[in-house]
Design a protein around this motif. Structure first.
Motif, PDB file in Angstrom:
ATOM      1  N   ILE A 136     -13.008  66.723  43.145  1.00 27.76           N
ATOM      2  CA  ILE A 136     -13.943  67.287  42.067  1.00 27.76           C
ATOM      3  C   ILE A 136     -14.803  68.390  42.606  1.00 27.76           C
ATOM      4  CG2 ILE A 136     -15.549  66.821  40.074  1.00 27.76           C
ATOM      5  CD1 ILE A 136     -14.036  64.227  39.593  1.00 27.76           C
ATOM      6  N   TYR A 137     -15.458  67.933  43.615  1.00 21.58           N
ATOM      7  CA  TYR A 137     -16.669  68.597  44.244  1.00 21.58           C
ATOM      8  C   TYR A 137     -16.121  70.055  44.836  1.00 21.58           C
ATOM      9  CZ  TYR A 137     -20.975  69.413  46.845  1.00 21.58           C
ATOM     10  OH  TYR A 137     -22.138  70.129  47.234  1.00 21.58           O
ATOM     11  N   LEU A 138     -15.053  69.753  45.470  1.00 20.84           N
ATOM     12  CA  LEU A 138     -14.468  70.954  46.140  1.00 20.84           C
ATOM     13  C   LEU A 138     -13.683  71.936  45.200  1.00 20.84           C
ATOM     14  CD1 LEU A 138     -13.010  69.386  49.411  1.00 20.84           C
ATOM     15  CD2 LEU A 138     -15.232  70.798  49.140  1.00 20.84           C
ATOM     16  N   ALA A 139     -13.136  71.507  44.096  1.00 23.60           N
ATOM     17  CA  ALA A 139     -12.764  72.325  42.969  1.00 23.60           C
ATOM     18  C   ALA A 139     -13.843  73.316  42.360  1.00 23.60           C
ATOM     19  CB  ALA A 139     -12.039  71.412  41.898  1.00 23.60           C
ATOM     20  N   ALA A 140     -14.921  72.750  42.356  1.00 23.38           N
ATOM     21  CA  ALA A 140     -16.176  73.527  41.843  1.00 23.38           C
ATOM     22  C   ALA A 140     -16.547  74.543  42.942  1.00 23.38           C
ATOM     23  CB  ALA A 140     -17.472  72.583  41.551  1.00 23.38           C
ATOM     24  N   VAL A 141     -16.715  74.054  43.900  1.00 19.30           N
ATOM     25  CA  VAL A 141     -16.867  75.102  45.237  1.00 19.30           C
ATOM     26  C   VAL A 141     -16.111  76.079  45.119  1.00 19.30           C
ATOM     27  CG1 VAL A 141     -17.087  75.362  47.373  1.00 19.30           C
ATOM     28  CG2 VAL A 141     -18.272  73.466  46.570  1.00 19.30           C
ATOM     29  N   CYS A 142     -14.577  76.026  44.944  1.00 11.71           N
ATOM     30  CA  CYS A 142     -13.563  77.015  45.018  1.00 11.71           C
ATOM     31  C   CYS A 142     -13.759  77.868  43.901  1.00 11.71           C
ATOM     32  CB  CYS A 142     -12.047  76.199  44.691  1.00 11.71           C
ATOM     33  SG  CYS A 142     -11.574  75.573  46.443  1.00 11.71           S
ATOM     34  N   GLY A 143     -14.417  77.527  42.829  1.00  6.26           N
ATOM     35  CA  GLY A 143     -14.646  78.427  41.952  1.00  6.26           C
ATOM     36  C   GLY A 143     -15.569  79.445  42.289  1.00  6.26           C
ATOM     37  N   GLN A 144     -16.504  79.149  43.078  1.00  2.75           N
ATOM     38  CA  GLN A 144     -17.497  80.243  43.555  1.00  2.75           C
ATOM     39  C   GLN A 144     -17.057  81.146  44.549  1.00  2.75           C
ATOM     40  OE1 GLN A 144     -20.826  80.498  42.285  1.00  2.75           O
ATOM     41  NE2 GLN A 144     -19.936  79.005  40.869  1.00  2.75           N
ATOM     42  N   ALA A 145     -15.711  80.930  45.071  1.00  4.58           N
ATOM     43  CA  ALA A 145     -15.196  81.951  45.748  1.00  4.58           C
ATOM     44  C   ALA A 145     -14.696  82.998  45.017  1.00  4.58           C
ATOM     45  CB  ALA A 145     -14.239  81.223  46.580  1.00  4.58           C
ATOM     46  N   TYR A 146     -14.458  82.803  43.702  1.00  7.27           N
ATOM     47  CA  TYR A 146     -13.923  83.861  42.735  1.00  7.27           C
ATOM     48  C   TYR A 146     -15.235  84.594  42.358  1.00  7.27           C
ATOM     49  CZ  TYR A 146      -9.235  81.580  42.233  1.00  7.27           C
ATOM     50  OH  TYR A 146      -7.803  81.299  42.415  1.00  7.27           O
ATOM     51  N   GLN A 176     -24.845  70.714  37.090  1.00  2.70           N
ATOM     52  CA  GLN A 176     -25.997  70.999  36.774  1.00  2.70           C
ATOM     53  C   GLN A 176     -26.917  71.343  37.885  1.00  2.70           C
ATOM     54  OE1 GLN A 176     -27.672  67.338  35.044  1.00  2.70           O
ATOM     55  NE2 GLN A 176     -26.405  67.539  33.430  1.00  2.70           N
ATOM     56  N   ASP A 177     -26.355  71.336  39.077  1.00  5.20           N
ATOM     57  CA  ASP A 177     -27.430  71.733  40.266  1.00  5.20           C
ATOM     58  C   ASP A 177     -26.429  72.615  41.313  1.00  5.20           C
ATOM     59  OD1 ASP A 177     -29.428  71.892  41.816  1.00  5.20           O
ATOM     60  OD2 ASP A 177     -29.541  69.784  42.406  1.00  5.20           O
ATOM     61  N   PRO A 178     -26.458  73.879  41.100  1.00  6.66           N
ATOM     62  CA  PRO A 178     -27.212  74.732  40.104  1.00  6.66           C
ATOM     63  C   PRO A 178     -26.416  74.724  38.819  1.00  6.66           C
ATOM     64  CG  PRO A 178     -26.174  76.026  41.869  1.00  6.66           C
ATOM     65  CD  PRO A 178     -26.040  74.723  42.164  1.00  6.66           C
ATOM     66  N   PRO A 179     -27.013  75.244  37.752  1.00  7.44           N
ATOM     67  CA  PRO A 179     -26.175  75.495  36.661  1.00  7.44           C
ATOM     68  C   PRO A 179     -25.296  76.432  36.701  1.00  7.44           C
ATOM     69  CG  PRO A 179     -28.646  75.081  36.086  1.00  7.44           C
ATOM     70  CD  PRO A 179     -28.636  75.197  37.672  1.00  7.44           C
ATOM     71  N   GLY A 180     -24.088  76.378  36.397  1.00  9.74           N
ATOM     72  CA  GLY A 180     -22.982  77.499  36.353  1.00  9.74           C
ATOM     73  C   GLY A 180     -22.276  77.231  37.642  1.00  9.74           C
ATOM     74  N   LEU A 181     -22.305  76.037  38.362  1.00 10.79           N
ATOM     75  CA  LEU A 181     -21.708  76.051  39.743  1.00 10.79           C
ATOM     76  C   LEU A 181     -20.201  75.780  39.421  1.00 10.79           C
ATOM     77  CD1 LEU A 181     -21.409  75.371  42.569  1.00 10.79           C
ATOM     78  CD2 LEU A 181     -21.766  73.048  42.103  1.00 10.79           C
ATOM     79  N   CYS A 182     -19.865  75.029  38.182  1.00 12.02           N
ATOM     80  CA  CYS A 182     -18.499  74.519  37.954  1.00 12.02           C
ATOM     81  C   CYS A 182     -17.657  75.649  37.396  1.00 12.02           C
ATOM     82  CB  CYS A 182     -18.313  73.401  37.342  1.00 12.02           C
ATOM     83  SG  CYS A 182     -19.199  71.795  38.013  1.00 12.02           S
ATOM     84  N   PRO A 183     -16.435  75.700  37.690  1.00 11.77           N
ATOM     85  CA  PRO A 183     -15.470  76.770  37.161  1.00 11.77           C
ATOM     86  C   PRO A 183     -15.157  76.534  35.656  1.00 11.77           C
ATOM     87  CG  PRO A 183     -14.322  75.232  38.187  1.00 11.77           C
ATOM     88  CD  PRO A 183     -15.579  75.006  38.520  1.00 11.77           C
ATOM     89  N   VAL A 184     -15.445  77.619  34.685  1.00  8.07           N
ATOM     90  CA  VAL A 184     -15.152  77.733  33.404  1.00  8.07           C
ATOM     91  C   VAL A 184     -14.117  78.936  33.100  1.00  8.07           C
ATOM     92  CG1 VAL A 184     -15.789  77.750  31.107  1.00  8.07           C
ATOM     93  CG2 VAL A 184     -17.102  76.428  32.793  1.00  8.07           C
ATOM     94  N   GLY A 185     -12.988  78.899  33.049  1.00  9.72           N
ATOM     95  CA  GLY A 185     -12.042  80.046  32.762  1.00  9.72           C
ATOM     96  C   GLY A 185     -12.048  80.932  34.138  1.00  9.72           C
ATOM     97  N   ALA A 186     -12.206  80.367  35.194  1.00  7.86           N
ATOM     98  CA  ALA A 186     -12.347  81.276  36.609  1.00  7.86           C
ATOM     99  C   ALA A 186     -11.046  80.671  37.170  1.00  7.86           C
ATOM    100  CB  ALA A 186     -13.505  80.841  37.519  1.00  7.86           C
TER     101      ALA A 186
END
Length: 255
Positions: free
Chosen positions: A5-15, A244-254
Motif C-alpha cells: 500500500i505504501y509503495l503504491a502511494a509513493v509510485c503515484g508521486q513519480a507520475y 494524510q501525511d502529506p495530504p495528496g500523497l496517495c494516487p487518485v486517477g494517477a
C-alpha cells in the motif's frame, strides 16, 4: 500488505513528478529526497522517470509507468537483446532495457549516497515495474545493496534465462497483478517480431500477488489509482493514515 500500500502511494508521486514542469512531487512523512533521474531511448529526449528517497531506516527507488505516446513506442519494441550488464542475464525486452540503461548511471550515482546496508525498496507501476525488475537484478548483481521489489501491473521483461538469474539473485519480489489487467499479459509468452519474423519467449519473474478487480474499462483495470484502491481495502485505516501525511500523497486517477 502495508508495504505494498505504501509503495503504491509513493509510485503515484513519480507520475506527479513527470506532470509538473518543475519536477516537484510529495515526499512521505519521515523520508527525504536523495534525487531524481531521467530516462530516454531511441532518440527520445530524456524525461523524468523517478526518484530515490531515504528515511532513517530504509530507502526507496521508484519508477513511473507509461505517461505518453512516446512511452508506448518504447513499450512495444518487444524484440530482445542480451542483458550484458549482468552475468548470465539472458535476453530482455529491447525497449525496457535501453530505457533503463539510459538512466543507470544516474540511479547508481543516487544509490552511492546511501549506506550499503540500508534496506532498499525498488518499486514501479506498469512500464515502471519492468524498469524496477531490471534495476533490481542489476543492483543485486553489481552492488552490495539488497533490493526488495514491489511492482504493480508490470509486464513481462525477459526470457527464461533472465528469469532464472533474477529469481536466484533477487531475494524478495512481490509482483502485484490484477487478473483483469491486460498489461501483465504483455509481451505474450511467445512473441514473433513483425519486422524480422524472429520468435522470442517471455516469462514473468517470481512473486505474483494475485488481485482481482474490474473498473469498467481496460485503462481502469490498469491505472495505479485502481491498484491502490484495491490494496487499501485490505487495511483502510493504514491507507487513510499515510494519505494524510502529506495530504495528496496517495494516487487518485494517477498513472
Amino acid at each position: 500488505m502495508r508495504t505494498a500500500i505504501y509503495l503504491a502511494a509513493v509510485c503515484g508521486q513519480a507520475y506527479v513528478q513527470s506532470d509538473n514542469p518543475d519536477g516537484l512531487y510529495l515526499v512521505p512523512a519521515g523520508y527525504r529526497p536523495i534525487g531524481s533521474f531521467e530516462a530516454g531511448a531511441f532518440e527520445i529526449a530524456l524525461q523524468p522517470f523517478g526518484f530515490v528517497l531515504e528515511s532513517d531506516d530504509a530507502a526507496i527507488l521508484a519508477f513511473r509507468g507509461t505517461r505518453s505516446a512516446v512511452d508506448w513506442v518504447t513499450d512495444f519494441i518487444a524484440r530482445q537483446i542480451p542483458l550484458s550488464i549482468v552475468r548470465n542475464g539472458g535476453r530482455t525486452h529491447q525497449g525496457f532495457t535501453e530505457l533503463y540503461l539510459s538512466a543507470r548511471s544516474q540511479i547508481f550515482g543516487l544509490l552511492d549516497r546511501l549506506p550499503e546496508r540500508k534496506p532498499l525498496f525498488v518499486t514501479g507501476h506498469s512500464l515502471g515495474g519492468a524498469l524496477a525488475v531490471l534495476a533490481a537484478l542489476d543492483i543485486a548483481s553489481n552492488r552490495r545493496q539488497t533490493p526488495y521489489v514491489y511492482t504493480f501491473g508490470a509486464p513481462r521483461v525477459g526470457d527464461p534465462a533472465f528469469v532464472r538469474t533474477y529469481n536466484k539473485a533477487v531475494k524478495a519480489t512481490y509482483r502485484v497483478q490484477n487478473e483483469f489487467d491486460v498489461v501483465p499479459y504483455l509481451p505474450p509468452l511467445v512473441y514473433r517480431s513483425p519486422k524480422t519474423d524472429k520468435t522470442y519467449y517471455y516469462l514473468h519473474v517470481k512473486g505474483e500477488v494475485k488481485r482481482s478487480f474490474r473498473m469498467g474499462s481496460i485503462g481502469g483495470n490498469h491505472v495505479l489509482s485502481s491498484y491502490f484502491a484495491d490494496l487499501a481495502k485490505e487495511d483502510p485505516g493504514f491507507a487513510a493514515f499515510i494519505c494524510q501525511d502529506p495530504p495528496g500523497l496517495c494516487p487518485v486517477g494517477a498513472g
